[in-house]
Write an enzyme that holds these catalytic residues in place. Sequence first.
Site, PDB file in Angstrom:
ATOM      1  N   ASN A  99       0.837  -1.197   0.000  1.00  0.00           N
ATOM      2  CA  ASN A  99       0.000   0.000   0.000  1.00  0.00           C
ATOM      3  C   ASN A  99       0.871   1.246   0.000  1.00  0.00           C
ATOM      4  O   ASN A  99       1.964   1.255   0.552  1.00  0.00           O
ATOM      5  CB  ASN A  99      -0.973  -0.005   1.198  1.00  0.00           C
ATOM      6  CG  ASN A  99      -0.436   0.753   2.390  1.00  0.00           C
ATOM      7  OD1 ASN A  99      -0.467   1.982   2.427  1.00  0.00           O
ATOM      8  ND2 ASN A  99       0.088   0.018   3.371  1.00  0.00           N
ATOM      9  N   SER A 111       5.981   5.270   8.366  1.00  0.00           N
ATOM     10  CA  SER A 111       5.293   4.979   7.109  1.00  0.00           C
ATOM     11  C   SER A 111       6.227   5.330   5.957  1.00  0.00           C
ATOM     12  O   SER A 111       6.828   6.404   5.956  1.00  0.00           O
ATOM     13  CB  SER A 111       4.007   5.799   6.984  1.00  0.00           C
ATOM     14  OG  SER A 111       3.533   5.726   5.656  1.00  0.00           O
ATOM     15  N   PHE A 139      -1.416   8.198   4.489  1.00  0.00           N
ATOM     16  CA  PHE A 139      -2.125   8.899   5.582  1.00  0.00           C
ATOM     17  C   PHE A 139      -3.385   9.620   5.079  1.00  0.00           C
ATOM     18  O   PHE A 139      -3.661  10.758   5.452  1.00  0.00           O
ATOM     19  CB  PHE A 139      -1.215   9.916   6.285  1.00  0.00           C
ATOM     20  CG  PHE A 139      -0.092   9.344   7.117  1.00  0.00           C
ATOM     21  CD1 PHE A 139       0.013   7.992   7.365  1.00  0.00           C
ATOM     22  CD2 PHE A 139       0.871  10.196   7.666  1.00  0.00           C
ATOM     23  CE1 PHE A 139       1.053   7.487   8.144  1.00  0.00           C
ATOM     24  CE2 PHE A 139       1.917   9.705   8.452  1.00  0.00           C
ATOM     25  CZ  PHE A 139       2.004   8.346   8.684  1.00  0.00           C
ATOM     26  N   LYS A 155       6.316   3.976  16.748  1.00  0.00           N
ATOM     27  CA  LYS A 155       6.249   2.904  15.741  1.00  0.00           C
ATOM     28  C   LYS A 155       7.385   3.080  14.746  1.00  0.00           C
ATOM     29  O   LYS A 155       7.535   4.144  14.141  1.00  0.00           O
ATOM     30  CB  LYS A 155       4.907   2.924  15.013  1.00  0.00           C
ATOM     31  CG  LYS A 155       4.726   1.727  14.080  1.00  0.00           C
ATOM     32  CD  LYS A 155       3.286   1.530  13.691  1.00  0.00           C
ATOM     33  CE  LYS A 155       3.105   0.247  12.883  1.00  0.00           C
ATOM     34  NZ  LYS A 155       1.688   0.003  12.564  1.00  0.00           N
ATOM     35  N   ASN A 207       6.484  -1.318  11.179  1.00  0.00           N
ATOM     36  CA  ASN A 207       5.637  -0.901  10.071  1.00  0.00           C
ATOM     37  C   ASN A 207       5.932  -1.772   8.842  1.00  0.00           C
ATOM     38  O   ASN A 207       6.623  -2.779   8.948  1.00  0.00           O
ATOM     39  CB  ASN A 207       5.902   0.595   9.774  1.00  0.00           C
ATOM     40  CG  ASN A 207       4.652   1.334   9.315  1.00  0.00           C
ATOM     41  OD1 ASN A 207       3.914   0.845   8.467  1.00  0.00           O
ATOM     42  ND2 ASN A 207       4.426   2.517   9.852  1.00  0.00           N
ATOM     43  N   ASN A 239       5.207   6.041   3.075  1.00  0.00           N
ATOM     44  CA  ASN A 239       4.371   6.676   2.051  1.00  0.00           C
ATOM     45  C   ASN A 239       4.165   8.175   2.236  1.00  0.00           C
ATOM     46  O   ASN A 239       3.381   8.789   1.531  1.00  0.00           O
ATOM     47  CB  ASN A 239       3.010   5.969   1.995  1.00  0.00           C
ATOM     48  CG  ASN A 239       3.186   4.491   1.700  1.00  0.00           C
ATOM     49  OD1 ASN A 239       3.987   4.132   0.853  1.00  0.00           O
ATOM     50  ND2 ASN A 239       2.469   3.641   2.416  1.00  0.00           N
ATOM     51  N   THR A 240       4.841   8.766   3.219  1.00  0.00           N
ATOM     52  CA  THR A 240       4.871  10.225   3.375  1.00  0.00           C
ATOM     53  C   THR A 240       6.324  10.646   3.195  1.00  0.00           C
ATOM     54  O   THR A 240       7.201  10.149   3.901  1.00  0.00           O
ATOM     55  CB  THR A 240       4.343  10.643   4.764  1.00  0.00           C
ATOM     56  OG1 THR A 240       2.965  10.278   4.862  1.00  0.00           O
ATOM     57  CG2 THR A 240       4.487  12.138   4.980  1.00  0.00           C
TER      58      THR A 240
END
Length: 345
Positions: free
Chosen positions: A112, A179, A116, A221, A250, A181-182
């Site tokens: 994925n 994450s 966020f 995390k 993560n 993805n940021t």
Amino acid sequence: MNLYPLARPFLFGMDPEAAHDLTLNALAKTQNTVFDTLYRQPFVRDPLSLAGLQFPNRVGLAAGLDKNARCIDGLGAMGFGFVEVGTVTPKAQPGNDKPRMFRLPKAQALINRLGFNNEGLEAFVAHVQQAQFRKLGRLLGLNIGKNALTPIENATDDYLTALAGVYPHADYVTVNISSPNTKNLRALQSDEALDGLLGALVERRAQLSAQHGRNVPLFLKIAPDLDETQVGVIAATLLKHGMDGVIATNTTLAREAVQGMPHAHETGGLSGIPAAEPSNRVIRQLRAALGSAFPIIGVGGILSAQDALAKIKAGANVVQIYTGLIYKGPALVTEVANALQKMHR
């Protein structure tokens, strides 16, 4: 009742994000009604005291599934002792462009790059306040992050805003700096940046604790894509600032385990079975660096009771599930909770 084996082929026939949205909408509509028997699981009582909290059992839901905290009671009905929702950012944001979610069924994995996507802090807190889950004595974790448009040098401001917003409604707060993805978010795991962020958060927590008359544990995390030196630095920083626990880990950016499979080339975080061993490695290194008493929540690649037991043996105290729920359904929660209860008898 376990209807998931009947529902799965239908859901897996859909686009992954469409199936995700359909499932959450169904949970939001049916939670706290007679229809929750369609996914409700027997609750396994296996209490554990950790980070100053009483965990009703050792199995939680990982953040990321319910980013807007709309389905806390529906997910809670599946037998989780604790549920973590978010990641929430101070302002609403759409996340990355679609498609941004991919299944790799051969590897029992997902990729994925949602980024966020959420309705923002105000809507999130309103949903949390409607949930009944905490009144049952279960624990609710609220996971916070930074907005994509906030420059990385101002990231701390976003985390402080989010912490203040969620604090009165959380049993614990998770600071998500892992994450993939940021943009630049994982840079916050580096020595100096992490030191500054945790120092500011712990200082704000002291103010909020005095204001609200209760101390809410703070967890961090982290990513699985860290070497032993980086894990050691993070461990030392957690101890230095008196953080209450760490969530490991993560999603991973590594692709060796899925090479050649459809969608393996997609950018984003890989979860499911391929994340299990990288996560276990980080847990083992954290446990060695942090000592026996520091709380570790293990997450990544739990699709069976055996996978959960491996996390505990690596050094985790409790575990969280996400991708396993998508592949195996709610019965997995009971299976894992029963296995961990037997292990600790």
